[in-house]
Design a protein around this motif. Structure first.
Motif, PDB file in Angstrom:
ATOM      1  N   GLY A   1     -11.537   4.264   9.249  1.00 15.54           N
ATOM      2  CA  GLY A   1     -10.808   5.522   9.270  1.00 15.54           C
ATOM      3  C   GLY A   1     -11.119   6.382   8.057  1.00 15.54           C
ATOM      4  N   LEU A   2     -10.692   7.632   8.138  1.00 12.97           N
ATOM      5  CA  LEU A   2     -10.905   8.589   7.053  1.00 12.97           C
ATOM      6  C   LEU A   2      -9.776   8.424   6.045  1.00 12.97           C
ATOM      7  N   ARG A   3     -10.007   7.654   5.010  1.00 16.72           N
ATOM      8  CA  ARG A   3      -8.955   7.280   4.072  1.00 16.72           C
ATOM      9  C   ARG A   3      -9.285   7.747   2.651  1.00 16.72           C
ATOM     10  N   ASP A   4      -9.629   9.037   2.569  1.00 11.90           N
ATOM     11  CA  ASP A   4      -9.935   9.614   1.267  1.00 11.90           C
ATOM     12  C   ASP A   4      -8.819  10.529   0.774  1.00 11.90           C
ATOM     13  N   ASP A   5      -7.631  10.408   1.365  1.00 14.28           N
ATOM     14  CA  ASP A   5      -6.477  11.189   0.935  1.00 14.28           C
ATOM     15  C   ASP A   5      -5.910  10.615  -0.363  1.00 14.28           C
ATOM     16  N   LEU A   6      -5.067  11.381  -1.031  1.00 12.55           N
ATOM     17  CA  LEU A   6      -4.549  10.987  -2.339  1.00 12.55           C
ATOM     18  C   LEU A   6      -3.800   9.656  -2.323  1.00 12.55           C
ATOM     19  N   PRO A   7      -2.877   9.415  -1.384  1.00  9.24           N
ATOM     20  CA  PRO A   7      -2.189   8.116  -1.395  1.00  9.24           C
ATOM     21  C   PRO A   7      -3.144   6.924  -1.292  1.00  9.24           C
ATOM     22  N   HIS A   8      -4.127   7.005  -0.388  1.00  7.32           N
ATOM     23  CA  HIS A   8      -5.082   5.897  -0.288  1.00  7.32           C
ATOM     24  C   HIS A   8      -5.882   5.734  -1.576  1.00  7.32           C
ATOM     25  N   LEU A   9      -6.307   6.834  -2.160  1.00  7.74           N
ATOM     26  CA  LEU A   9      -7.078   6.749  -3.402  1.00  7.74           C
ATOM     27  C   LEU A   9      -6.263   6.093  -4.505  1.00  7.74           C
ATOM     28  N   MET A  10      -4.983   6.421  -4.594  1.00  4.94           N
ATOM     29  CA  MET A  10      -4.125   5.810  -5.607  1.00  4.94           C
ATOM     30  C   MET A  10      -3.971   4.312  -5.369  1.00  4.94           C
TER      31      MET A  10
ATOM     32  N   ALA B   1       7.620  14.254   2.344  1.00  5.76           N
ATOM     33  CA  ALA B   1       7.196  13.303   1.319  1.00  5.76           C
ATOM     34  C   ALA B   1       6.193  13.957   0.379  1.00  5.76           C
ATOM     35  N   PRO B   2       6.264  13.642  -0.912  1.00  7.74           N
ATOM     36  CA  PRO B   2       5.273  14.185  -1.836  1.00  7.74           C
ATOM     37  C   PRO B   2       3.873  13.701  -1.485  1.00  7.74           C
ATOM     38  N   ASP B   3       2.873  14.397  -1.961  1.00  6.26           N
ATOM     39  CA  ASP B   3       1.488  14.098  -1.578  1.00  6.26           C
ATOM     40  C   ASP B   3       1.022  12.723  -2.037  1.00  6.26           C
ATOM     41  N   THR B   4       1.790  12.083  -2.898  1.00  8.29           N
ATOM     42  CA  THR B   4       1.396  10.767  -3.404  1.00  8.29           C
ATOM     43  C   THR B   4       1.742   9.633  -2.439  1.00  8.29           C
ATOM     44  N   PHE B   5       2.517   9.917  -1.389  1.00  5.79           N
ATOM     45  CA  PHE B   5       2.930   8.868  -0.455  1.00  5.79           C
ATOM     46  C   PHE B   5       2.654   9.286   0.987  1.00  5.79           C
ATOM     47  N   HIS B   6       2.534   8.285   1.859  1.00  5.29           N
ATOM     48  CA  HIS B   6       2.452   8.549   3.287  1.00  5.29           C
ATOM     49  C   HIS B   6       3.849   8.590   3.906  1.00  5.29           C
ATOM     50  N   TYR B   7       4.707   7.684   3.453  1.00  6.95           N
ATOM     51  CA  TYR B   7       6.035   7.554   4.050  1.00  6.95           C
ATOM     52  C   TYR B   7       7.036   7.272   2.943  1.00  6.95           C
TER      53      TYR B   7
ATOM     54  N   LEU C   1       2.361 -14.269  -9.450  1.00  6.74           N
ATOM     55  CA  LEU C   1       2.203 -13.985  -8.034  1.00  6.74           C
ATOM     56  C   LEU C   1       1.125 -12.931  -7.839  1.00  6.74           C
ATOM     57  N   LEU C   2       0.311 -13.147  -6.812  1.00 10.85           N
ATOM     58  CA  LEU C   2      -0.688 -12.171  -6.376  1.00 10.85           C
ATOM     59  C   LEU C   2      -0.257 -11.653  -5.015  1.00 10.85           C
ATOM     60  N   LEU C   3      -0.253 -10.325  -4.843  1.00  8.76           N
ATOM     61  CA  LEU C   3       0.177  -9.738  -3.581  1.00  8.76           C
ATOM     62  C   LEU C   3      -1.021  -9.212  -2.811  1.00  8.76           C
ATOM     63  N   VAL C   4      -1.148  -9.650  -1.541  1.00  8.05           N
ATOM     64  CA  VAL C   4      -2.153  -9.137  -0.626  1.00  8.05           C
ATOM     65  C   VAL C   4      -1.445  -8.157   0.307  1.00  8.05           C
ATOM     66  N   VAL C   5      -1.915  -6.924   0.376  1.00  5.89           N
ATOM     67  CA  VAL C   5      -1.231  -5.878   1.131  1.00  5.89           C
ATOM     68  C   VAL C   5      -2.044  -5.521   2.371  1.00  5.89           C
ATOM     69  N   ASP C   6      -1.448  -5.749   3.540  1.00  3.52           N
ATOM     70  CA  ASP C   6      -2.110  -5.465   4.823  1.00  3.52           C
ATOM     71  C   ASP C   6      -1.099  -4.798   5.758  1.00  3.52           C
ATOM     72  N   VAL C   7      -0.935  -3.505   5.683  1.00  7.46           N
ATOM     73  CA  VAL C   7      -1.412  -2.513   4.732  1.00  7.46           C
ATOM     74  C   VAL C   7      -0.219  -1.639   4.368  1.00  7.46           C
ATOM     75  N   SER C   8      -0.187  -1.037   3.192  1.00 10.70           N
ATOM     76  CA  SER C   8       0.846  -0.071   2.813  1.00 10.70           C
ATOM     77  C   SER C   8       0.527   0.485   1.439  1.00 10.70           C
ATOM     78  N   VAL C   9       0.338   1.793   1.371  1.00  6.39           N
ATOM     79  CA  VAL C   9       0.143   2.450   0.087  1.00  6.39           C
ATOM     80  C   VAL C   9       1.370   2.259  -0.785  1.00  6.39           C
ATOM     81  N   GLU C  10       2.561   2.467  -0.201  1.00  8.25           N
ATOM     82  CA  GLU C  10       3.786   2.431  -0.995  1.00  8.25           C
ATOM     83  C   GLU C  10       4.043   1.054  -1.592  1.00  8.25           C
TER      84      GLU C  10
END
Length: 350
Positions: free
Chosen positions: A131-140, A72-78, A103-112
């Motif tokens: 958790g340590l969530r400073d990776d690119l997907p989380h930041l995006m 997977a590219p660095d922009t995604f986890h899965y 519509l408002l979406l609440v995400v628990d949880v998924s970067v994609e």
């Protein structure tokens, strides 16, 4: 003009769904939609304003080619390729965004899913975890969200006080339990061992060894395991729909340091032996670090489980009053629901 509130519910473990249901039940004035792959067993008839949309699994279909493409590219986890379930679930969500808007979406949880919603011009609220969530997907994902909600107190926050911290509303902790005025009396030397559904190192061998090493203690195992009684001080309860009275009756609780387990033990103000499992981004390890210096709490690493003097641990904890001060907040659920409503109101004028 009102708006719909949808929740994307991650399917690993039971904690995401449990938390979502608690929040959704605070939103009775709104149409609420739950999206997920593990919603089976929920009864919509008991949730008048809640609609369920079942998503297909996002794992490879053995009937198709098992070639899921390059890493997977660095922009995604899965983001594997060649999986029909992913195409179908994304199409279902995109169609929902079009059909149900505003519509408002609440995400628990998924970067994609957060990024998909952003690309579909849907505002999102993202639930934060330890958790340590400073990776690119989380930041995006955090950048794409309108607001971040942490279902715990700032007292147990670990990390930098940066733009992510400033974007976060710490609601305080809550659990499915409530402190009853007439709670079940505690029985000395009774221990509950909680087995969650997300994978654990607390296996049958470990449980039996602990029970053998402490014959004067009574052990109650709650969770996925259900076995015949092989030791006189060891009882296997299997899955228990409402284990609160059993937990209240015990002097100690052993369990992993997942979010819901920690919040439940804190609600009941129990002595806790926490075992942080290996999880992505060290979530349970960081949760354990946030509480390990408190009285009445003992954290044991997975690799150290077989070398412990369990009788000595119980005796040491029995002299300590559990310290869960500041963890649970009676206004947390209301605060979380209100933050969701306020975010929707910022976009959709009533």
């Amino acid at each position: 003009m009102s708006f719909t509130i949808a929740f994307y519910v991650h399917h690993h473990g039971s904690g995401h769904l449990m938390r979502t249901l608690q929040v959704a039940r605070q939103l009775t004035a709104y149409k609420v939609i739950l999206l997920g792959s593990q919603l089976q067993g929920l009864e919509e008839k008991n949730m008048e304003n809640i609609q369920l949309i079942h998503l297909p699994a996002d794992v490879p279909d053995t009937a198709m080619s098992d070639n899921t493409g390059t890493k997977a590219p660095d922009t995604f986890h899965y983001a594997p390729l060649n999986i029909e379930g992913i195409r179908d679930r994304m199409a279902i969500m995109a169609e929902l965004f079009r059909k149900e808007y505003p519509l408002l979406l609440v995400v628990d949880v998924s970067v994609e899913v957060t990024l998909l919603a952003r690309l579909c011009a849907v505002p999102t609220v993202v639930i934060r975890q330890h958790g340590l969530r400073d990776d690119l997907p989380h930041l995006m994902a955090y950048q794409s969200a309108e607001i971040l909600l942490a279902p715990f107190s700032g007292d147990i926050y670990i990390g930098k006080k940066d733009w992510i911290y400033n974007k976060t509303v710490f609601t305080g902790g809550f659990s499915r339990f409530s402190r009853a005025a007439e709670k079940t009396p505690e029985i000395a030397k009774h221990v509950v061992i909680l087995i969650g559904g997300g994978g654990t190192s607390i296996n049958t061998s470990l449980i039996k060894n602990i029970a053998k090493a402490c014959p004067e203690y009574i052990f109650h195992v709650v969770g996925v395991f259900k076995q015949d009684q092989s030791l006189p001080n060891l009882f296997w309860h299997g899955k228990v729909a409402n284990p609160q009275s059993l937990l209240e009756s015990c002097q100690f609780i052993i369990g992993n340091t997942g979010h819901n387990t920690v919040m439940e033990v804190a609600t009941l103000n129990k002595r806790f032996i926490g075992i942080p499992e290996k999880r992505p981004f060290q979530e349970q390890k960081q949760k354990a670090e946030s509480i390990q210096h408190r009285n009445g709490i003992k954290i044991i690493a997975v690799e150290d489980l077989t070398t412990q003097d369990w009788k000595a641990i119980f005796e040491q904890l029995s002299y300590q009053l559990p310290d869960w001060k500041g963890i649970i907040d009676n206004g947390a659920l209301f605060r979380m629901a209100q933050a969701i409503i306020d975010t929707g109101n910022n976009f959709f004028k009533i």
